[in-house]
Design a protein around this motif. Structure first.
Motif, PDB file in Angstrom:
ATOM      1  N   GLN A 156       0.721  -1.597   0.183  1.00 32.77           N
ATOM      2  CA  GLN A 156       0.036  -0.045  -0.089  1.00 32.77           C
ATOM      3  C   GLN A 156       1.042   1.079  -0.370  1.00 32.77           C
ATOM      4  N   ARG A 157       0.401   2.656  -0.310  1.00 34.47           N
ATOM      5  CA  ARG A 157       0.455   3.497  -0.192  1.00 34.47           C
ATOM      6  C   ARG A 157       1.353   4.112   0.884  1.00 34.47           C
ATOM      7  N   ASN A 158       2.500   4.673   1.254  1.00 37.47           N
ATOM      8  CA  ASN A 158       2.586   5.325   1.918  1.00 37.47           C
ATOM      9  C   ASN A 158       2.992   6.482   2.274  1.00 37.47           C
ATOM     10  N   THR A 159       2.656   7.872   1.013  1.00 36.38           N
ATOM     11  CA  THR A 159       2.786   8.933   0.799  1.00 36.38           C
ATOM     12  C   THR A 159       2.002   9.132  -0.945  1.00 36.38           C
ATOM     13  N   ASP A 160       1.573  10.057  -1.107  1.00 30.99           N
ATOM     14  CA  ASP A 160       1.065   9.883  -2.508  1.00 30.99           C
ATOM     15  C   ASP A 160       2.099  11.013  -2.592  1.00 30.99           C
ATOM     16  N   TRP A 161       3.332  11.277  -2.036  1.00 26.33           N
ATOM     17  CA  TRP A 161       4.040  11.841  -3.531  1.00 26.33           C
ATOM     18  C   TRP A 161       4.704  11.224  -4.375  1.00 26.33           C
ATOM     19  N   ILE A 162       3.897  10.336  -4.453  1.00 27.66           N
ATOM     20  CA  ILE A 162       4.035   9.132  -5.808  1.00 27.66           C
ATOM     21  C   ILE A 162       3.940  10.200  -7.116  1.00 27.66           C
ATOM     22  N   ASN A 163       2.250  10.090  -7.181  1.00 20.77           N
ATOM     23  CA  ASN A 163       1.749  10.948  -7.183  1.00 20.77           C
ATOM     24  C   ASN A 163       2.011  12.520  -7.962  1.00 20.77           C
ATOM     25  N   ARG A 164       3.064  13.501  -8.122  1.00 25.37           N
ATOM     26  CA  ARG A 164       3.799  14.603  -7.683  1.00 25.37           C
ATOM     27  C   ARG A 164       4.736  14.577  -8.887  1.00 25.37           C
ATOM     28  N   HIS A 165       4.966  15.842  -9.779  1.00 28.61           N
ATOM     29  CA  HIS A 165       6.262  15.781 -10.890  1.00 28.61           C
ATOM     30  C   HIS A 165       7.252  15.722  -9.707  1.00 28.61           C
ATOM     31  N   SER A 166       7.115  16.005  -8.425  1.00 26.56           N
ATOM     32  CA  SER A 166       8.934  16.394  -7.799  1.00 26.56           C
ATOM     33  C   SER A 166       8.998  14.834  -7.348  1.00 26.56           C
ATOM     34  N   PHE A 167       8.471  13.514  -7.388  1.00 32.35           N
ATOM     35  CA  PHE A 167       9.190  12.108  -7.366  1.00 32.35           C
ATOM     36  C   PHE A 167       9.275  11.790  -8.505  1.00 32.35           C
ATOM     37  N   PRO A 168       9.239  11.485  -9.856  1.00 36.11           N
ATOM     38  CA  PRO A 168      10.286  11.818 -10.057  1.00 36.11           C
ATOM     39  C   PRO A 168      11.887  12.680 -10.306  1.00 36.11           C
ATOM     40  N   THR A 169      11.192  13.797 -10.559  1.00 29.17           N
ATOM     41  CA  THR A 169      12.005  14.826 -10.699  1.00 29.17           C
ATOM     42  C   THR A 169      13.523  14.111  -9.814  1.00 29.17           C
ATOM     43  N   PHE A 170      12.592  14.208  -8.139  1.00 31.96           N
ATOM     44  CA  PHE A 170      14.088  13.827  -6.894  1.00 31.96           C
ATOM     45  C   PHE A 170      14.624  12.626  -7.618  1.00 31.96           C
ATOM     46  N   TRP A 171      14.042  11.403  -8.165  1.00 36.04           N
ATOM     47  CA  TRP A 171      14.786  10.550  -7.777  1.00 36.04           C
ATOM     48  C   TRP A 171      15.432  11.336  -9.432  1.00 36.04           C
TER      49      TRP A 171
END
Length: 692
Positions: free
Chosen positions: A522-537
């Motif tokens: 299950q998701r622990n955060t909805d960060w994965i739905n934000r543009h900042s998530f792939p940018t961070f990686w």
């Protein structure tokens, strides 16, 4: 203390002493003998008067060398009783230890031999050496001294000796370094050499000390750019701290130079330059980026007092970058306007290596979000991504790869190895092995539904990353090791940070992206739905992988670096330092090469098989060394009269002293020796009948 004369006699005694010169003159008057003479006529009376005039007392005094010498003796004795003298230094112990700081900040040109001067034009280290030489000149018979220089590592310049000539010669060999300041190591070394543990072991009996500790005076010549030494007992060492420099000395420094691929322009490289203003006044500085002798770009930065500012500068096409060196420097006009006194941090270097060949491993039980973020085309260009399950960490293959630095980055998703690998790492939802990282102080070291209140926007890992618009269910609260950079702060504490580890860096995200519940994810955060998530990686890959390919991570002077060969069969490589020093490294087994001689600032070149294979840069990048202002005691409201801050060694606060222990230097001994010499000469004149 500062008066030239000191009264040592009472008024009555001075009256008796003042009567001595007239008494000497009176004795000379009594010494005159008149010859009786009968005068038969007035004519002869005139003749007799002329004889008396010629034989008058003052005429005889003009010819008396003895009288002159005796008056000089009395005058010198009176002068000696007045005890003329001046303020100087005093060596109060039979053994002296001189600790001379030769770290990077000691190259600052603002010191003076005059302790009362607020500003000087001599390097701090040079003034320290001159003060030590002055103390060596004051050593008396039976005194011994030892000299230790210290920066990152302490060095015994000269063991205990009473040979002042040898001490001065060895003192002159101390050279400035680019290293940080570590007083603790120098104290341990000096304390051990001053009082070596000499024990005897008798069979069947406990160890017995046979040599009692001897007191010694410990002179510390430094600008105090170090932290307090908590775990050291001075024992029989009497410390004297002589600060060098000025509290108002300003300095501009480049604190960061990173090269990375441009976010806005695909295929382009850019440099991130950060400058700091270590002064009490705001400054505008121009930062230039050079490649060779060519200026690529320049930007003007507004630097408030005590603040930092950064700017991104374009480098050019990544494909055509090839190998090379970058140089960022603060313009000479800006340095002159800020009255900059320290040169080494005005320039920073970066190495550009050919991209390609980077290796990344993701260890996870399944994390679609991270796998997709690491599978984009732009990420794939930065390196080869390998996905393994946590069980792979127990295999011999992993142990060999971890020991041989086979990967540039390993991402541990909710799992951890038994020992830290020889690689940069990123831990997601778990702490690294070992005791360096700890959980927070709250029960369980975690919290639920944290509120992100701030993040480090200036750090390359969070460039163009907006973190204020997502939620987290549960996260670890982090207590990172000293020197770590906090990336994300929640209201309850840090939840993301990055720290150095033996030449590598560890990134820790306290919160997992996915959690396992009832056998499912299950998701622990909805960060994965934000543009900042792939940018961070993408930033993670840029920071840990692309930087090593495009621009090698900058090292600090004296820091050890592991160099991975291009070919596993390579047995030796050749490293050339910026000063031209060439060193050949031989490989032991499958281990990467280890290079430790990184004292010079600049770009080092590595050759493998006769061909240059990679480069790496060494820069100061040390705020403690670049902030060259002497620390003052915290006395609010009295800044103008504030004193230089003391240094804390163990439980003792060692106050700053001007040069050494103040003491009055008197010249009465030399005057008495002069009196004795005059007496001998007077005796010679009397017996030899010497006349003028």
């Amino acid at each position: 203390m500062n008066e030239f004369f000191r009264n040592t006699l009472s008024p009555a005694q001075w009256a008796v002493l003042a009567a001595v010169p007239p008494a000497i003159l009176a004795l000379y008057f009594l010494k005159l003998r008149r010859v009786p003479l009968e005068v038969p006529s007035t004519y002869l009376w005139k003749k007799s008067i002329e004889d008396l005039r010629v034989n008058s007392l003052w005429q005889r005094l003009r010819q008396s060398l003895l009288l002159l010498l005796q008056l000089l003796i009395v005058a010198a004795a009176i002068f000696a009783l007045l005890r003329p003298g001046w303020e100087g230094t005093e060596l109060t112990a039979g053994r002296l230890i001189f600790l001379v700081d030769n770290s990077a900040s000691m190259s600052t040109v603002d010191a003076s031999l005059d302790d009362a001067a607020l500003d000087g034009d001599t390097a701090r280290l040079e003034v320290a050496k001159q003060k030590v030489a002055g103390l060596i000149d004051q050593m008396e018979r039976g005194m011994t001294a030892m000299i230790v220089s210290f920066a990152g590592e302490p060095r015994v310049v000269q063991q205990f000796t009473d040979n002042t000539r040898l001490l001065r010669e060895r003192l002159a060999t101390i050279e400035p370094t680019n290293g940080p300041t570590d007083l603790g190591g120098a104290l341990e070394l000096a304390g051990g050499l001053a009082n070596p543990a000499q024990v005897t072991v008798q069979e069947g009996a406990p160890e017995v000390d046979v040599v009692p500790p001897e007191p010694a005076t410990l002179y510390l010549f430094s600008d105090g750019r170090f932290t307090d030494v908590e775990d050291f007992a001075l024992g029989n060492l009497e410390p004297i701290y002589a600060p060098l420099g000025a509290p108002s000395t300003g300095n501009l420094a480049i604190t960061t130079l990173e090269t990375r691929r441009s976010e806005a322009q695909l295929g382009q490289l850019q440099a991130f330059v950060q400058a700091a203003n270590y002064s009490d006044e705001p400054v505008e500085a121009v930062v230039e980026l050079r490649r060779g002798n060519q200026v690529i770009d320049a930007q003007r930065l507004t630097l408030p007092a005590g603040e930092v500012a950064g700017v991104s500068l374009p480098i050019g096409d990544a494909a055509s970058a090839g190998g090379g060196e970058l140089e960022a420097r603060i313009a000479a006009d800006s340095l002159s306007a800020a009255d900059d006194r320290m040169a080494i941090d005005n320039v920073a270097y970066a190495a550009i290596n050919d991209a390609g060949g980077s290796r990344v491993m993701l260890v996870t039980n399944g994390n679609v979000a991270v796998e997709q973020a690491l599978s984009t085309g732009r990420v794939r260009k930065l390196g080869d991504i390998t996905v393994k399950e946590p069980s792979y960490l127990l295999t011999d293959a992993y142990q060999q790869e971890a020991a041989s630095a086979a990967y540039d980055l390993i991402v541990f998703d909710r799992c951890q190895p038994e020992t830290p690998p020889r690689a940069n790492t990123a831990y997601v939802g778990v702490l690294p092995p070992g005791d360096a990282w700890r959980g927070g102080e709250s029960p369980g070291g975690s919290t639920t539904v944290p509120q992100v209140i701030d993040w480090n926007r200036s750090h390359p890992l969070l460039a163009h990353v907006e973190l204020g618009n997502f939620d987290i269910v549960e996260t670890l609260l982090l207590t990172p090791p000293p020197g770590a950079a906090t990336l994300v702060d929640a209201a309850e504490g840090p939840i993301a940070a990055v720290a150095s580890r033996d030449g590598y860096e560890d990134l820790v995200l306290g919160f997992p992206i996915l959690v396992e519940v009832d056998g499912g994810l299950q998701r622990n955060t909805d960060w994965i739905n934000r543009h900042s998530f792939p940018t961070f990686w993408l930033n993670v890959l840029e920071y840990f992988v692309s930087r090593q390919a495009v621009g090698e991570r900058s090292l600090r002077p004296g820091e050890t670096v592991e160099l991975r060969p291009l070919s596993p069969t390579t047995k030796s490589i050749v490293v050339t330092s910026p000063s031209g020093k060439v060193e050949t490294l031989n490989r032991r087994g499958e281990q990467p090469f280890v290079y430790r001689t990184t004292e010079d600032v600049g770009v080092y070149r590595v050759a493998e098989g006769g061909r240059e294979s990679q480069r790496f840069a060494v820069n100061l990048f040390d705020p403690d060394e670049s902030d060259v202002r002497l620390r003052l005691e915290e006395t609010p409201g009295a800044e103008e009269s504030a004193q230089v801050a003391s240094v804390k060694i163990g439980n003792i606060d060692v106050a700053a002293t001007a040069g050494a222990a103040p003491a009055r230097k008197e010249m009465w001994r030399w005057l008495l020796l002069g009196v004795l010499a005059l007496l001998v000469f007077e005796w010679y004149v009397y017996h030899r009948r010497v006349y003028l």
